[in-house]
Write a protein that holds these residues in place. Structure first.
Motif, PDB file in Angstrom:
ATOM      1  N   LEU A  13      40.868  19.384  41.630  1.00  0.00           N
ATOM      2  CA  LEU A  13      40.284  20.614  42.116  1.00  0.00           C
ATOM      3  C   LEU A  13      41.214  21.846  41.932  1.00  0.00           C
ATOM      4  CD1 LEU A  13      38.718  19.571  45.604  1.00  0.00           C
ATOM      5  CD2 LEU A  13      37.707  20.343  43.592  1.00  0.00           C
ATOM      6  N   ASN A  28      37.905  27.709  36.439  1.00  0.00           N
ATOM      7  CA  ASN A  28      36.828  28.797  36.903  1.00  0.00           C
ATOM      8  C   ASN A  28      37.536  30.127  36.767  1.00  0.00           C
ATOM      9  OD1 ASN A  28      35.022  26.927  37.588  1.00  0.00           O
ATOM     10  ND2 ASN A  28      35.603  26.923  39.735  1.00  0.00           N
ATOM     11  N   SER A  52      36.593  29.531  43.193  1.00  0.00           N
ATOM     12  CA  SER A  52      38.054  29.476  42.688  1.00  0.00           C
ATOM     13  C   SER A  52      39.051  29.510  44.099  1.00  0.00           C
ATOM     14  CB  SER A  52      38.672  30.210  41.594  1.00  0.00           C
ATOM     15  OG  SER A  52      37.849  29.915  40.369  1.00  0.00           O
ATOM     16  N   GLN A  82      40.468  22.625  38.501  1.00  0.00           N
ATOM     17  CA  GLN A  82      39.093  23.413  38.285  1.00  0.00           C
ATOM     18  C   GLN A  82      39.028  24.677  38.734  1.00  0.00           C
ATOM     19  OE1 GLN A  82      36.063  21.853  37.389  1.00  0.00           O
ATOM     20  NE2 GLN A  82      35.441  23.916  37.388  1.00  0.00           N
TER      21      GLN A  82
END
Length: 184
Positions: A155, A162, A34, A158
């Motif tokens: 991203l 995470n 992350s 994401q």
């Protein structure tokens, strides 16, 4: 063999140590991923205009990562330590109430981290929804590239997910240990 030296106590001690280490490593891997994603996103974002939703979402996600740092410390410093002390000299063994209080503190920290990461993800997803709607309005031609959804935006989502997953692992570890403690 005394009650303090029972197989159940040794099993709980082993469970504390193993769960502490597994929790630490899972959280560490997800935190590094992350952090790398957010670092890459901040370096790659050369746009002169930054959306406030992205900034708030990233800040909240970074705060969630900060809580993960505490959770990783807690997994090693407290869970593994309690496991070692349970296997040690009877005078140094923690009381059940101390172990349960430690687990509660880990749960509270994980829940706070989860909340921060969820709020960060919500802010980022809200921004992406706004961009998607502005792209799809009939008759509207959008020429501002900052208003288009970029792969970098995904991203950042994401990274938030995470962090949420890492917090979930920490919560699961604490609940697993609490369950083992309550069976004793």
């Amino acid at each position: 063999m005394t009650k303090a030296d029972s197989p159940t106590l040794r099993e709980i001690a082993s469970t504390f140590r193993l769960t502490g280490w597994i929790s630490f490593w899972v959280q560490l891997v997800l935190t590094v991923i992350s952090s790398a994603i957010l670092l890459f996103a901040s370096i790659s974002n050369r746009s002169p205009t930054t959306s406030p939703g992205t900034s708030v979402g990233v800040v909240l996600t970074v705060c969630g990562i900060g809580v993960l740092g505490f959770n990783m410390f807690w997994a090693i410093a407290r869970y593994v330590s309690i496991g070692r002390r349970l296997d040690g000299v009877p005078e140094t063994r923690p009381k059940k109430a101390e172990a349960i209080q430690t687990l509660r503190m880990g749960l509270i920290a994980s829940l706070i981290g989860t909340l921060l990461a969820l709020l960060g993800a919500e802010a980022i997803v809200g921004l992406l929804f706004g961009k998607a709607v502005s792209q799809g309005v009939a008759g509207f031609v959008n020429t501002d590239p900052a208003k288009f959804i970029q792969p970098l935006d995904i991203l950042v989502v994401q990274a938030s997910i995470n962090v949420i997953l890492a917090q979930f692992c920490a919560i699961s570890a604490s609940l697993w240990l609490l369950n083992k403690m309550s069976r004793q």
